[in-house]
Scaffold this active site. Structure first.
Site, short mmCIF file in Angstrom:
data_model
loop_
_atom_site.label_atom_id
_atom_site.label_comp_id
_atom_site.label_asym_id
_atom_site.label_seq_id
_atom_site.Cartn_x
_atom_site.Cartn_y
_atom_site.Cartn_z
N GLN A 223 -7.84 -0.22 2.91
CA GLN A 223 -8.75 -0.82 3.90
C GLN A 223 -10.10 -1.18 3.29
O GLN A 223 -10.86 -1.97 3.87
CB GLN A 223 -8.98 0.14 5.08
CG GLN A 223 -7.73 0.42 5.90
CD GLN A 223 -7.24 -0.80 6.68
OE1 GLN A 223 -7.96 -1.78 6.87
NE2 GLN A 223 -6.00 -0.74 7.13
N CYS B 245 0.50 1.60 12.27
CA CYS B 245 1.76 2.17 11.82
C CYS B 245 2.30 3.17 12.83
O CYS B 245 3.48 3.46 12.84
CB CYS B 245 1.58 2.83 10.46
SG CYS B 245 0.82 1.74 9.28
N SER C 116 -3.38 -3.34 -0.92
CA SER C 116 -2.25 -4.03 -0.30
C SER C 116 -2.63 -5.46 0.03
O SER C 116 -3.70 -5.72 0.60
CB SER C 116 -1.89 -3.27 0.99
OG SER C 116 -0.93 -3.99 1.73
N GLY D 95 0.81 -1.22 0.00
CA GLY D 95 0.00 0.00 0.00
C GLY D 95 0.84 1.26 0.00
O GLY D 95 0.52 2.24 -0.70
N1 PLP Z 1 -3.08 2.97 3.43
C1 PLP Z 1 -3.87 2.57 4.45
C2 PLP Z 1 -5.25 3.14 4.56
C3 PLP Z 1 -3.42 1.64 5.38
O1 PLP Z 1 -4.21 1.25 6.38
C4 PLP Z 1 -2.10 1.11 5.23
C5 PLP Z 1 -1.55 0.17 6.23
O2 PLP Z 1 -1.90 0.22 7.41
C6 PLP Z 1 -1.32 1.56 4.15
C7 PLP Z 1 -1.85 2.48 3.28
C8 PLP Z 1 0.06 1.04 3.92
O3 PLP Z 1 0.02 -0.25 3.37
P1 PLP Z 1 1.29 -1.25 3.47
O4 PLP Z 1 1.39 -1.68 4.90
O5 PLP Z 1 0.96 -2.36 2.53
O6 PLP Z 1 2.48 -0.47 3.02
#
Ligand code: PLP
Length: 386
Positions: A178, A324, A198, A70
């Site tokens: 999501q 995150c 993702s 993602g």
């Molecule tokens: N965008 C959203 C809304 C997310 O919830 C996340 C991960 O928590 C990401 C992007 C990032 O994705 P990835 O963990 O695959 O880099």
């Protein structure tokens, strides 16, 4: 044993994906760019997966670019669109509740000379399409608004915003990380030009993702060194990860609607049990349409991290704020943008449900929340007991 309620952070592999990945790791070790049959077997896996992902999104396979996840998809969308022809003087409209993957890419284009407007959201955590309209300038070349928020589950009016973008002749990116697998993510109905997803949020492994790039939309690549992915993403493809993403997309195509309904029932059961039995609890984004699997609750007098740890010790995995940003003491930027105080934001916990959860687990979690909150409040020097 842990009951896992943190599916918005990441998901366990499904049995079908595990079988697929093991087979591909064992049998399809060729480089998809090689012309011999080992290479072509790997190429076949990649193209099969591309077809499944395209089908899930109602896109054409040539519109799917495989990435590492993602974050890369969001970066490729924002940086790739803004950098084409130079970032200086360009304007981007986004929101204050985006994932750091979009916010970080926006911060980078600002360093490169672009301007970014961060739209506020209302108390329910939903962006107003009129605010998007008002933010547009002659120099606006990209709007980026997520499809569903990772912390609250609030669903954004993406189809409405895409009409505004189309009328204004502005590119529209939506972070669907999501939303995919939980909502119908039909890029034609949504009207988006760029759409991120993702694999690891979808019961597939970390390290694979995709960006839908509508036919005719040009992006500047982020990395160089090969002609892979129609020159939009150089580097030997992550064949097992991509095959897993394809496998899970195929499964979702068949089971998503029924599973979403099941999760909505479980989520409502969890929320009503906690709200009924624990005083001083509020649902974040209660006034919004929300993802079926997500519940963000605010507990008066509680430090979110303390409740996460108490529940972990009791055998339940949940999250305070975005995964995150877990580990960081800063309260969630999403909840602050919705107008919560720092104390209210820090008192919030996210429960996110998925494939493995059932009624027994949900009831056990509700019991553990009731007991843990009561214990933590008893220890709190500031909580006013009724
Ligand atoms: N965008 C959203 C809304 C997310 O919830 C996340 C991960 O928590 C990401 C992007 C990032 O994705 P990835 O963990 O695959 O880099």
């Amino acid at each position: 044993m842990t009951y896992y309620f943190d599916h918005n952070a990441t998901t366990p592999l499904s049995a079908a994906v595990l079988t697929c990945v093991s087979r591909v790791l064992r049998e399809c070790y060729g480089n998809p760019s090689s012309i011999h049959s080992a290479g072509q077997a790997a190429r076949q896996e990649v193209e099969l997966a591309r077809g499944h992902v395209a089908c899930l999104l109602n896109a054409h396979p040539s519109e799917i670019v495989f990435t590492s996840g993602g974050t890369e998809s969001d970066n490729l969308a924002v940086l790739g669109a803004v950098r084409l022809g130079g970032a200086a003087g360009k304007h981007v409209v986004t929101t204050a509740i985006e994932h750091p993957a979009v916010l970080g890419a926006c911060a980078q284009v600002v360093r490169e000379g672009a301007e970014v407007t961060y739209l506020e959201v209302g108390g329910a955590g939903v962006v107003n399409p009129d605010a998007v309209q008002r933010a547009l300038r002659p120099s606006t070349m990209l709007i980026s608004v997520m499809h569903a928020n990772n912390e609250t589950g609030a669903i954004q009016p993406v189809a409405h915003i895409s009409e505004i973008a189309r009328t204004a002749g502005v590119l529209f990116h939506s972070d669907g990380v999501q939303a995919v697998g939980r909502l119908a993510a039909n890029v034609q109905a949504l009207g988006v030009d760029l759409y991120s997803l993702s694999a690891h949020k979808l019961n597939a492994p970390k390290g694979a993702g995709a960006l839908f790039v509508r036919k005719g939309v040009k992006l500047q690549a982020l990395q160089f060194g090969g002609r892979h992915e129609r020159e939009r993403r150089a580097g030997t493809e992550n064949v097992p990860g991509i095959a897993a993403l394809g496998c899970t997309a195929d499964q979702l195509q068949q089971h998503r609607a029924v599973e979403s309904q099941r999760l909505a029932g479980l989520r409502d059961r969890l929320e009503s049990s906690i709200l009924r039995r624990v005083p001083g609890v509020r649902t974040n984004s209660a006034g919004a349409q929300r993802l079926a699997n997500t519940s963000s609750l605010q507990f008066d007098g509680i430090q979110g991290e303390a409740l996460v740890i108490a529940l972990d010790l009791a055998g339940f995995a949940v999250s305070s704020g975005a995964a995150c940003s877990s580990g960081a003491v800063e309260p969630s930027h999403v909840l602050l943008a919705m107008g919560l105080t720092r104390t209210e934001a820090r008192a919030s916990i996210r429960f996110s449900l998925g494939q493995g959860n059932d009624e027994i687990q949900v009831d056990a979690l509700a019991d553990a929340v009731v007991a843990s909150v009561a214990r933590l409040r008893k220890l709190s020097p500031v909580y006013e007991h009724a």
